[in-house]
Every structure is written in C-alpha cells, then in structure tokens.
Scaffold this active site. Structure first.
Site, short mmCIF file in Angstrom:
data_model
loop_
_atom_site.label_atom_id
_atom_site.label_comp_id
_atom_site.label_asym_id
_atom_site.label_seq_id
_atom_site.Cartn_x
_atom_site.Cartn_y
_atom_site.Cartn_z
N ARG A 78 0.82 -1.20 0.00
CA ARG A 78 0.00 0.00 0.00
C ARG A 78 0.86 1.25 0.00
O ARG A 78 0.54 2.23 -0.66
CB ARG A 78 -0.91 -0.01 1.24
CG ARG A 78 -1.73 1.25 1.38
CD ARG A 78 -2.53 1.22 2.67
NE ARG A 78 -3.53 0.19 2.67
CZ ARG A 78 -3.88 -0.49 3.76
NH1 ARG A 78 -3.30 -0.25 4.92
NH2 ARG A 78 -4.80 -1.42 3.70
N TYR A 79 1.94 1.25 0.78
CA TYR A 79 2.84 2.40 0.87
C TYR A 79 4.09 2.07 0.07
O TYR A 79 4.54 0.92 0.07
CB TYR A 79 3.23 2.64 2.32
CG TYR A 79 2.09 2.85 3.28
CD1 TYR A 79 1.39 4.06 3.30
CD2 TYR A 79 1.71 1.85 4.17
CE1 TYR A 79 0.35 4.25 4.19
CE2 TYR A 79 0.68 2.05 5.07
CZ TYR A 79 0.00 3.25 5.09
OH TYR A 79 -1.02 3.44 5.97
N ARG A 82 7.20 0.07 1.99
CA ARG A 82 7.05 -1.11 2.85
C ARG A 82 5.91 -2.01 2.38
O ARG A 82 4.92 -1.51 1.85
CB ARG A 82 6.86 -0.72 4.31
CG ARG A 82 5.70 0.24 4.58
CD ARG A 82 6.05 1.07 5.84
NE ARG A 82 4.95 1.82 6.39
CZ ARG A 82 4.59 3.04 5.97
NH1 ARG A 82 5.17 3.61 4.92
NH2 ARG A 82 3.60 3.68 6.56
N CYS A 91 -3.64 -18.46 13.58
CA CYS A 91 -3.19 -17.77 14.79
C CYS A 91 -3.31 -18.75 15.94
O CYS A 91 -3.99 -19.77 15.81
CB CYS A 91 -4.07 -16.55 15.09
SG CYS A 91 -4.20 -15.40 13.71
N CYS A 95 -8.99 -13.48 17.89
CA CYS A 95 -9.55 -12.31 18.57
C CYS A 95 -10.91 -12.03 17.95
O CYS A 95 -11.04 -12.03 16.72
CB CYS A 95 -8.61 -11.13 18.39
SG CYS A 95 -6.90 -11.58 18.75
N CYS A 98 -11.09 -9.21 15.29
CA CYS A 98 -10.03 -9.20 14.28
C CYS A 98 -10.50 -8.58 12.97
O CYS A 98 -11.54 -8.93 12.45
CB CYS A 98 -9.57 -10.63 14.02
SG CYS A 98 -8.36 -10.73 12.68
N ARG A 100 -9.11 -9.09 10.16
CA ARG A 100 -8.97 -10.08 9.07
C ARG A 100 -9.78 -11.33 9.38
O ARG A 100 -9.44 -12.42 8.93
CB ARG A 100 -7.49 -10.47 8.89
CG ARG A 100 -6.65 -9.34 8.39
CD ARG A 100 -5.43 -9.82 7.61
NE ARG A 100 -4.66 -8.65 7.23
CZ ARG A 100 -3.53 -8.28 7.82
NH1 ARG A 100 -2.99 -9.02 8.77
NH2 ARG A 100 -2.92 -7.18 7.42
N ASP A 259 -11.54 -1.50 13.50
CA ASP A 259 -11.94 -1.52 12.09
C ASP A 259 -13.36 -2.03 11.93
O ASP A 259 -13.91 -2.68 12.82
CB ASP A 259 -10.97 -2.41 11.30
CG ASP A 259 -9.58 -1.81 11.24
OD1 ASP A 259 -9.47 -0.61 10.92
OD2 ASP A 259 -8.60 -2.53 11.54
N ASP A 296 -7.52 3.33 10.33
CA ASP A 296 -7.23 2.79 9.01
C ASP A 296 -8.44 3.11 8.14
O ASP A 296 -9.55 2.63 8.41
CB ASP A 296 -6.97 1.28 9.09
CG ASP A 296 -5.88 0.86 8.13
OD1 ASP A 296 -5.95 1.29 6.95
OD2 ASP A 296 -4.98 0.12 8.55
N LYS A 303 -3.40 4.35 6.98
CA LYS A 303 -3.65 4.79 8.35
C LYS A 303 -3.40 6.28 8.47
O LYS A 303 -2.49 6.81 7.85
CB LYS A 303 -2.70 4.06 9.30
CG LYS A 303 -2.94 2.56 9.36
CD LYS A 303 -1.95 1.91 10.33
CE LYS A 303 -2.01 0.41 10.23
NZ LYS A 303 -1.54 -0.11 8.91
#
Ligand SMILES: *Cc1c(COP(=O)(O)O)cnc(C)c1O
Ligand code: SF4
Length: 333
Positions: A78-79, A82, A91, A95, A98, A100, A259, A296, A303
């Site tokens: 996206r940037y 990075r 995982c 969570c 989450c 995702r 999010d 975000d 972000k």
C-alpha cells in the site's frame, strides 16, 4: 453490552457464531481470565459471543482494503517503502474483533512454497521496498526452522533494511517463544517485533518472560493495541496498559481505532470518544508511553493519526489547546 458467560448464551446462536468465525483460546489465556467476572476484559477479547451475529451496513469482509493492494498472493503493498508479507493465515487464538476475521482460521492454509517464492520474488524485484512487515495470521505460529528459512531469504535482499514482525503469540501463547525462535530472527538488518496487547491483565509472568527473550537478544519490542468497548475504553485502563508495557521496555506504538470488521459493532466506540480518551492520556502519561491513535481508512487508503485536533488555524495565527482544554494563541512570526 458486556460479554456474557458462554453457558448463559443461546447455544444455537453460539454454534452459528463458531461456524462462521474461527475460535481458539490457549491455556495461558484461560488462566488469565477471572471466571467470576462477567465483564472480564480478557474473556471478552477471545470468547465468542452471540453479538457477533449482528452485522452493520458499514462493515465489510476487507475493512482496510488489503485486497486492492495485493500484487501477488501473500503481499500487500500500500505504501511505497514497505510491504506486508503474510506467510500464514492461522493464529494461536482468534480475537473476536479481528479485522482479518474473514481470512484467518484453521482452514486457511499457509502460502505454498511456490507462492512464498513468488512473494519473495516480488520483494527482490522491487528496490523501493525498504521494510518488510511479516504478519498474517500470526507469523510466530511458524516453526523456528521455517522462520529461519524465511529470514535467510530476507537477509539476502540488499534493499530491505528493516524486518518487522506483528504478532499476538508472545501475549496469547508465550511458551511458543523459545530461544530457538528468537535465534531464528537474527539478522544484520534491524529486526523489530510488534506485539499485540490490549489490557494490562494480559501481561502475566509468562508473557513478561517471553518479552525478555526478545529484548535479551537485542530485538526491540513495540506494541499495538486496539481500542475496544468493554476491554480498554477508559483512560485509567489505557494508562495502566501503556505504563506496564513501557516499564517492560515495550514501546507503545499504535492504538488502533477498531476496524469495520463484520460482527464487531459491540466493540466499537465513536471516534469522538476515542479522541477524548487519547487526549486525556496526554495529560496523565509520559510521552514515551503514548502510542499514536490511528484510524485505518476503509477502502485501502492507509492509516492516519486519529487524535483530537490540538491546533486550529484562524485569521490571527492559530488557536492551540493544551491537555487540560485551555486555549492559547500561537503565531508563526
Ligand atoms: C499498517 C500497514 C502498514 C504499516 O504501517 P506503519 O504505519 O508503517 O506501521 C503497511 N502496509 C499496510 C498495508 C498496512 O495496513
Ligand atoms: S492474532 Fe491478529 S490476525 Fe490473529 S485473530 Fe487476533 S487480531 Fe486477528
């Protein structure tokens, strides 16, 4: 509003939640939960709730727009400087909030060796990539041997100067953090580990010991937290968390506004409330213990700082607000 104990919730609704979203909790997390507290802030993060069946019109399966920036499988770019590299989609814990949650889970495989090679090929062929952020899922569910293989490839890429891991493992599954795992991360490049922690109760002795293993090997630790209704939505709670992290030599990096992930509206609070909370922290907490409060932007726009506006421009210069709400004038000349 608060999570009810599992047995007090309608069973078929819970079954529906568990069919839709992955559930996993470790023994270490269970030990942290106070079974007598119906509002336990750790339980609320991990134990499924029927409230997850409510979705709102704004919620989407890809709330931060990762898919619009995925040039090859396993990479989000996206940037310019990075990329995210996502070698696995599993995982140790899932969570409930989450972002995702539609992507992670036990059925979601890791990248195949060919796919991983293609993702690494993209990084090799893109000289402007200065930093690789290894995330997932959780990259530390990989065995030390596979982490070592990944690091050996990244270490060879001249233009990559920084390798960053985002993980929940040191907090949710601290016994996975072994000397062998930490040694696999050795590099001549800068390696950072960002651990995900939302409440001071999560920082048990085992978690502290896991954190020390990284620090003793010279790997700096940062933290990211998500602002969550019923978990850490009080200035005192956030203050205690950021103090505890900082005292453990873990620098609070980001506090994420939650999010718009499906079935998570019971965790969200208004942005304006988040701004008030984080503004209050400026008065009561050392600068080195302050994370950036970030939003975000849905759709993949990245972000942005989400904190309250301390400075307003006017005809006469600027009005600046101090942490107690006092207004002052500032002029450029
Ligand atoms: C969050 C994120 C990053 C990292 O952003 P930082 O502000 O550097 O922590 C990079 N790429 C994507 C796609 C992200 O969502
Ligand atoms: S550890 Fe991270 S990726 Fe995994 S469920 Fe929790 S928030 Fe999502």
């Amino acid at each position: 509003m608060h999570s009810k104990k599992l047995k007090e919730q309608p069973q078929d609704a819970l079954t529906e939640v568990m069919a839709r979203y992955a559930v996993a909790v470790t023994d270490e997390v269970m030990e942290t939960i106070n079974p007598g507290d119906p509002n336990d802030p750790v339980a609320r993060q991990y134990l499924p709730s029927v409230e997850e069946l409510n979705t709102t019109p704004q919620e989407t399966a890809d709330p931060i727009g990762d898919e619009v920036h995925a040039p090859v499988k396993g990479i989000v770019h996206r940037y310019p400087d990075r990329v995210l590299l996502k070698p696995v989609h599993v995982c140790s814990v899932y969570c409930r909030f989450c972002f995702r949650r539609e992507k992670v889970g036990p059925g979601s495989e890791a990248l195949s060796p060919t796919e991983l090679e293609a993702a690494l090929g993209y990084i090799r062929a893109t000289p402007k990539i200065w930093e690789v952020i290894v995330t997932g899922g959780d990259p530390f569910v990989l065995s030390p041997r596979r982490l070592l293989m990944l690091m050996q490839e990244l270490n060879k890429i001249e233009h990559v100067k920084v390798i960053r891991f985002h993980t929940r493992v040191p907090v949710a599954d601290p016994l996975r953090v072994t000397q062998e795992l930490v040694e696999a991360l050795a590099s001549e490049k800068a390696v950072y580990v960002v651990l995900h922690c939302n409440h001071a109760n999560e920082l048990t002795d085992k978690v502290r010991a896991a954190a020390q293993l990284f620090l003793q090997s010279g790997i700096p630790l940062l933290s990211q937290s998500t602002l969550l209704r019923g978990v850490n939505d009080k200035a005192e709670t956030l203050e205690e968390l950021f103090r505890a992290l900082t005292a453990l030599r873990i620098k609070p990096y980001y506090l994420h506004h939650p999010d718009l992930a499906p079935g998570t509206s019971h965790f969200r609070l208004p942005l304006a409330e988040g701004q008030k909370l984080t503004a209050a922290l400026h008065g009561r907490l050392s600068g080195i213990a302050q994370p950036h409060y970030v939003l975000d932007i849905p759709g993949g726009f990245g972000k942005i700082p989400a904190g309250s506006t301390w400075i307003e421009e006017n005809d006469d210069g600027y009005t600046v607000t101090d942490y107690q709400g006092g207004k002052h004038t500032y002029r450029d000349e």
